[in-house]
Design a protein around this motif. Structure first.
Motif, mmCIF file in Angstrom:
data_model
loop_
_atom_site.group_PDB
_atom_site.id
_atom_site.type_symbol
_atom_site.label_atom_id
_atom_site.label_comp_id
_atom_site.label_asym_id
_atom_site.label_seq_id
_atom_site.Cartn_x
_atom_site.Cartn_y
_atom_site.Cartn_z
ATOM 1 N N ILE A 1 0.845 -1.192 0.000
ATOM 2 C CA ILE A 1 0.000 0.000 0.000
ATOM 3 C C ILE A 1 0.881 1.243 0.000
ATOM 4 N N ILE A 2 0.554 2.184 -0.876
ATOM 5 C CA ILE A 2 1.291 3.445 -0.983
ATOM 6 C C ILE A 2 0.483 4.531 -0.283
ATOM 7 N N PRO A 3 1.048 5.192 0.722
ATOM 8 C CA PRO A 3 0.334 6.302 1.368
ATOM 9 C C PRO A 3 0.186 7.460 0.378
ATOM 10 N N ILE A 4 -1.021 8.006 0.264
ATOM 11 C CA ILE A 4 -1.235 9.060 -0.727
ATOM 12 C C ILE A 4 -0.460 10.330 -0.404
ATOM 13 N N ASP A 5 -0.150 10.541 0.865
ATOM 14 C CA ASP A 5 0.605 11.749 1.215
ATOM 15 C C ASP A 5 2.087 11.623 0.858
ATOM 16 N N ALA A 6 2.496 10.445 0.364
ATOM 17 C CA ALA A 6 3.873 10.257 -0.086
ATOM 18 C C ALA A 6 4.046 10.705 -1.543
ATOM 19 N N LEU A 7 2.936 11.074 -2.180
ATOM 20 C CA LEU A 7 2.975 11.469 -3.585
ATOM 21 C C LEU A 7 2.706 12.964 -3.749
ATOM 22 N N GLU A 8 3.292 13.531 -4.787
ATOM 23 C CA GLU A 8 2.964 14.904 -5.159
ATOM 24 C C GLU A 8 1.514 14.923 -5.631
ATOM 25 N N ALA A 9 0.834 16.048 -5.466
ATOM 26 C CA ALA A 9 -0.577 16.173 -5.855
ATOM 27 C C ALA A 9 -0.782 15.853 -7.331
ATOM 28 N N GLU A 10 0.106 16.323 -8.188
ATOM 29 C CA GLU A 10 -0.021 16.069 -9.625
ATOM 30 C C GLU A 10 0.132 14.585 -9.949
ATOM 31 N N THR A 11 1.037 13.924 -9.255
ATOM 32 C CA THR A 11 1.244 12.487 -9.471
ATOM 33 C C THR A 11 0.009 11.707 -9.049
ATOM 34 N N LYS B 1 -7.744 0.084 -5.055
ATOM 35 C CA LYS B 1 -8.679 -0.945 -4.611
ATOM 36 C C LYS B 1 -9.452 -0.452 -3.405
ATOM 37 N N ARG B 2 -10.639 -1.006 -3.251
ATOM 38 C CA ARG B 2 -11.413 -0.707 -2.036
ATOM 39 C C ARG B 2 -10.712 -1.352 -0.852
ATOM 40 N N LYS B 3 -10.786 -0.717 0.283
ATOM 41 C CA LYS B 3 -10.135 -1.213 1.495
ATOM 42 C C LYS B 3 -10.582 -2.647 1.811
ATOM 43 N N GLU B 4 -11.865 -2.944 1.588
ATOM 44 C CA GLU B 4 -12.390 -4.277 1.872
ATOM 45 C C GLU B 4 -11.706 -5.340 1.010
ATOM 46 N N GLU B 5 -11.390 -5.000 -0.245
ATOM 47 C CA GLU B 5 -10.729 -5.956 -1.132
ATOM 48 C C GLU B 5 -9.357 -6.343 -0.568
ATOM 49 N N ILE B 6 -8.629 -5.371 -0.071
ATOM 50 C CA ILE B 6 -7.292 -5.607 0.475
ATOM 51 C C ILE B 6 -7.384 -6.493 1.706
ATOM 52 N N GLN B 7 -8.350 -6.192 2.581
ATOM 53 C CA GLN B 7 -8.498 -6.980 3.805
ATOM 54 C C GLN B 7 -8.885 -8.411 3.478
ATOM 55 N N THR B 8 -9.745 -8.606 2.471
ATOM 56 C CA THR B 8 -10.171 -9.949 2.069
ATOM 57 C C THR B 8 -8.976 -10.722 1.510
ATOM 58 N N GLU C 1 -11.184 11.589 -3.101
ATOM 59 C CA GLU C 1 -11.857 11.712 -1.797
ATOM 60 C C GLU C 1 -11.955 10.347 -1.105
ATOM 61 N N ARG C 2 -12.214 9.302 -1.872
ATOM 62 C CA ARG C 2 -12.261 7.947 -1.284
ATOM 63 C C ARG C 2 -10.888 7.523 -0.770
ATOM 64 N N LEU C 3 -9.852 7.922 -1.490
ATOM 65 C CA LEU C 3 -8.490 7.629 -1.025
ATOM 66 C C LEU C 3 -8.197 8.393 0.266
ATOM 67 N N LYS C 4 -8.583 9.650 0.310
ATOM 68 C CA LYS C 4 -8.335 10.467 1.509
ATOM 69 C C LYS C 4 -9.108 9.949 2.713
ATOM 70 N N SER C 5 -10.323 9.442 2.485
ATOM 71 C CA SER C 5 -11.153 8.964 3.597
ATOM 72 C C SER C 5 -10.742 7.567 4.061
ATOM 73 N N GLY C 6 -9.930 6.885 3.248
ATOM 74 C CA GLY C 6 -9.509 5.534 3.606
ATOM 75 C C GLY C 6 -10.402 4.439 3.051
ATOM 76 N N GLU C 7 -11.449 4.810 2.303
ATOM 77 C CA GLU C 7 -12.322 3.812 1.682
ATOM 78 C C GLU C 7 -11.580 3.034 0.603
ATOM 79 N N ALA C 8 -10.606 3.698 -0.032
ATOM 80 C CA ALA C 8 -9.815 3.081 -1.092
ATOM 81 C C ALA C 8 -8.335 3.302 -0.797
#
Length: 77
Positions: A2-12, A65-72, A44-51
């Protein structure tokens, strides 16, 4: 991995999400939704943790991916 979204530049992040949205195909709903709207919804889904952003070492690619897919998948291993 999993890549944390805050590790990326906004444009990326925007480019990765835009690529994901374009891969997902055509919109067949009652109303057409602008590409930028879809991209912002996914961000927004990435920021909220849903994806989550997932890097595949095997395929050397990034997917969303959806968070549920990863957990499954983790539970199945």
């Amino acid at each position: 991995m999993i890549i944390p979204i805050d590790a990326l530049e906004a444009e990326t992040l925007y480019s990765l999400v835009e690529s994901f949205v374009l891969r997902e195909g055509t919109d067949y709903g009652e109303q057409e939704v602008e590409l930028s709207t879809k991209v912002n919804q996914v961000i927004e889904r990435l920021k909220s943790g849903e994806a989550v952003l997932v890097y595949s070492e095997l395929h050397e690619s990034v997917d969303i991916k959806r968070k549920e897919e990863i957990q499954t998948e983790e539970d199945a291993q």
